[in-house]
Design a protein around this motif. Structure first.
Motif, PDB file in Angstrom:
ATOM      1  N   PHE A  70      12.825   8.379  40.348  1.00 21.31           N
ATOM      2  CA  PHE A  70      14.053   8.733  39.640  1.00 21.31           C
ATOM      3  C   PHE A  70      15.095   7.630  39.793  1.00 21.31           C
ATOM      4  O   PHE A  70      15.826   7.308  38.860  1.00 21.31           O
ATOM      5  N   GLY A  71      15.150   7.040  40.969  1.00 19.25           N
ATOM      6  CA  GLY A  71      16.075   5.933  41.210  1.00 19.25           C
ATOM      7  C   GLY A  71      15.770   4.736  40.336  1.00 19.25           C
ATOM      8  O   GLY A  71      16.666   4.026  39.884  1.00 19.25           O
ATOM      9  N   ALA A  72      14.473   4.516  40.079  1.00 12.24           N
ATOM     10  CA  ALA A  72      14.074   3.413  39.191  1.00 12.24           C
ATOM     11  C   ALA A  72      14.546   3.671  37.765  1.00 12.24           C
ATOM     12  O   ALA A  72      14.993   2.753  37.069  1.00 12.24           O
ATOM     13  N   LEU A  73      14.463   4.915  37.315  1.00 19.61           N
ATOM     14  CA  LEU A  73      14.931   5.261  35.967  1.00 19.61           C
ATOM     15  C   LEU A  73      16.437   5.010  35.841  1.00 19.61           C
ATOM     16  O   LEU A  73      16.910   4.481  34.834  1.00 19.61           O
ATOM     17  N   LEU A  74      17.184   5.384  36.879  1.00 17.05           N
ATOM     18  CA  LEU A  74      18.626   5.127  36.870  1.00 17.05           C
ATOM     19  C   LEU A  74      18.910   3.628  36.924  1.00 17.05           C
ATOM     20  O   LEU A  74      19.873   3.145  36.314  1.00 17.05           O
ATOM     21  N   GLY A  75      18.062   2.917  37.651  1.00 13.50           N
ATOM     22  CA  GLY A  75      18.275   1.481  37.828  1.00 13.50           C
ATOM     23  C   GLY A  75      17.998   0.655  36.587  1.00 13.50           C
ATOM     24  O   GLY A  75      18.416  -0.503  36.506  1.00 13.50           O
ATOM     25  N   MET A  76      17.301   1.232  35.599  1.00 14.28           N
ATOM     26  CA  MET A  76      16.949   0.476  34.396  1.00 14.28           C
ATOM     27  C   MET A  76      18.183  -0.027  33.655  1.00 14.28           C
ATOM     28  O   MET A  76      18.250  -1.186  33.246  1.00 14.28           O
ATOM     29  N   SER A  77      19.175   0.838  33.483  1.00 18.89           N
ATOM     30  CA  SER A  77      20.386   0.427  32.757  1.00 18.89           C
ATOM     31  C   SER A  77      21.192  -0.584  33.566  1.00 18.89           C
ATOM     32  O   SER A  77      21.780  -1.519  33.009  1.00 18.89           O
ATOM     33  N   ILE A  78      21.192  -0.405  34.888  1.00 16.79           N
ATOM     34  CA  ILE A  78      21.924  -1.344  35.746  1.00 16.79           C
ATOM     35  C   ILE A  78      21.281  -2.727  35.685  1.00 16.79           C
ATOM     36  O   ILE A  78      21.972  -3.739  35.530  1.00 16.79           O
ATOM     37  N   LYS A  79      19.958  -2.772  35.801  1.00 19.66           N
ATOM     38  CA  LYS A  79      19.251  -4.055  35.769  1.00 19.66           C
ATOM     39  C   LYS A  79      19.400  -4.727  34.405  1.00 19.66           C
ATOM     40  O   LYS A  79      19.468  -5.955  34.309  1.00 19.66           O
ATOM     41  N   PHE A  80      19.465  -3.916  33.335  1.00 19.91           N
ATOM     42  CA  PHE A  80      19.662  -4.446  31.987  1.00 19.91           C
ATOM     43  C   PHE A  80      20.972  -5.238  31.903  1.00 19.91           C
ATOM     44  O   PHE A  80      21.002  -6.363  31.393  1.00 19.91           O
ATOM     45  N   VAL A  81      22.026  -4.659  32.411  1.00 19.83           N
ATOM     46  CA  VAL A  81      23.337  -5.318  32.377  1.00 19.83           C
ATOM     47  C   VAL A  81      23.350  -6.547  33.275  1.00 19.83           C
ATOM     48  O   VAL A  81      23.882  -7.603  32.908  1.00 19.83           O
ATOM     49  N   GLU A  82      22.757  -6.428  34.457  1.00 21.87           N
ATOM     50  CA  GLU A  82      22.710  -7.558  35.399  1.00 21.87           C
ATOM     51  C   GLU A  82      22.021  -8.772  34.783  1.00 21.87           C
ATOM     52  O   GLU A  82      22.553  -9.891  34.823  1.00 21.87           O
TER      53      GLU A  82
END
Length: 387
Positions: free
Chosen positions: A18-30
């Motif tokens: 679940f944390g990876a799913l949340l992290g997808m948008s964060i990594k996209f912006v980074e």
């Protein structure tokens, strides 16, 4: 993953994914910001990552007074994060696995884990001295090889235990929301899972953005999509590991203290006795690729603060390799505390700036989709044509 399940039970596996799913948008912006604000050096190399988009991105928004100190703070945190969280936990678990398969308490390395650390430190030193090209060549071979070997082995473990799959899935979901034997209850399980999730996919820490900045792509948003997919696949691989451990029943052993990679080793061993050897090979590959990556992250943060130069980079590499030896001999729980502290510390300045700069990435995304006729922009045009 094994450490997370050791501490938080099967339910922690759900929260890692679940944390990876949340992290997808964060990594996209980074990743998008890393390519957008990267700098091309005189020697042809590229420098980028949070240090640069924090400094230049906020300066463009007339927030230089905030961007400059935050970029320096992040650079220092990245250095410390690299030599601890990105370094020590990898070599520690690798050393544990090697000691485990060579006889545990009777192993020739028992009490001498630092010897394993020294050998790995020498190998890493030989690679990182060669710079980004050398790093790229090694990881290009290591990453697909270790993933293929690991997935094939894991599939065999899961296939052999196919009868346990329904019960194990129910157990994982039940423990994710109603853990019965996990310290800290539901909230504790969530925190345990998300901590290891952040460590595995690095979303929010900004570390991976440093290497994404070196991509040949001239489209920041395009690289953002690549990063988004990478985070998802990392989550899938972690879920795969969780399934192998839970389906095999290895996680039913006492969880008095972090068992770590030994838990995964027992899961593999339950199917074929020599599988722990395969896991050891994979663990070494995983550790080497991660150690090499974090060496590069730390190098770029180091040169951001102190300037480019072979002697300066060499100084950092020596320090980094020294901590490989130290990490191999430390207690895993102590390293976990250090790792979690450094990961969250890196997230604070990085995520703050991601929110400030998110609107411009949103605009860039809209322009990118319009340019390439993607998503809802295609649908709108189609609706107009139909009308």
């Amino acid at each position: 993953v094994a450490i997370s399940i050791s501490i938080g039970g099967p339910g922690a596996a759900f929260w890692i994914f679940f944390g990876a799913l949340l992290g997808m948008s964060i990594k996209f912006v980074e990743a998008s910001l890393a390519v957008k604000y990267r700098r091309f050096n005189l020697d042809g190399t590229v420098s980028g990552g949070p240090m640069h988009y924090i400094a230049h991105g906020l300066t463009r928004k007339k927030l230089r007074w905030l961007g400059q100190p935050l970029s320096v703070i992040f650079a220092w945190l990245c250095i410390f994060g690299g030599i601890t969280g990105g370094n020590m936990i990898q070599i520690n678990q690798t050393a544990e696995q090697i000691i485990f398969i060579t006889g545990n308490n009777e192993s020739i390395f028992h009490g001498y884990a630092w010897v394993i650390g020294l050998i790995v430190a020498i190998l890493i030193g030989m690679v990182v001295v060669g710079g980004i090209k050398s790093i790229a060549k090694v990881t290009t071979v290591l990453t697909p090889t270790m993933c293929a070997l690991y997935i094939i082995s894991g599939i065999i473990v899961i296939a052999v235990n196919y009868a346990n799959i329904p019960h194990a899935i129910v157990l994982m979901l039940k423990e994710a929301f109603h853990p019965t034997a996990v310290a800290g209850g539901v909230f504790g399980t969530i925190i345990i899972g998300l901590r290891r999730s952040v460590q595995s996919n690095e979303a929010g820490t900004g570390a991976a953005a440093i290497v994404y900045a070196t991509a040949q792509s001239k489209e920041p948003i395009s690289q953002g999509f690549v990063a988004l997919l990478e985070t998802f696949l990392t989550g899938v691989l972690c879920l795969f590991t969780s399934c192998a451990i839970v389906f095999s029943g290895a996680c039913t052993q006492a969880l008095a203290e972090p068992v770590g990679i030994e838990l995964a080793s027992n899961a593999f061993k339950s199917v074929i006795p020599f599988f722990p050897i395969i896991l050891s090979i994979v663990a070494v590959m995983f550790a080497l690729s991660t150690l090499i990556s974090w060496a590069y992250y730390g190098q770029k943060a180091w040169t951001f603060l102190l300037g480019e130069g072979k002697k300066r980079v060499l100084t950092f590499n020596i320090i980094y390799c020294l901590f490989i030896v130290i990490g191999s001999a430390m207690n895993v729980q102590s390293i976990l505390y250090i790792t979690d502290a450094m990961m969250i510390a890196m997230c604070v300045p990085n995520v703050l700036v991601l929110y400030i700069l998110a609107p411009e990435i949103k605009r860039d995304l809209k322009e990118y989709c319009q340019k390439h006729k993607l998503g809802k922009f295609v649908n709108r045009k189609w609706l107009k044509e139909v009308a």
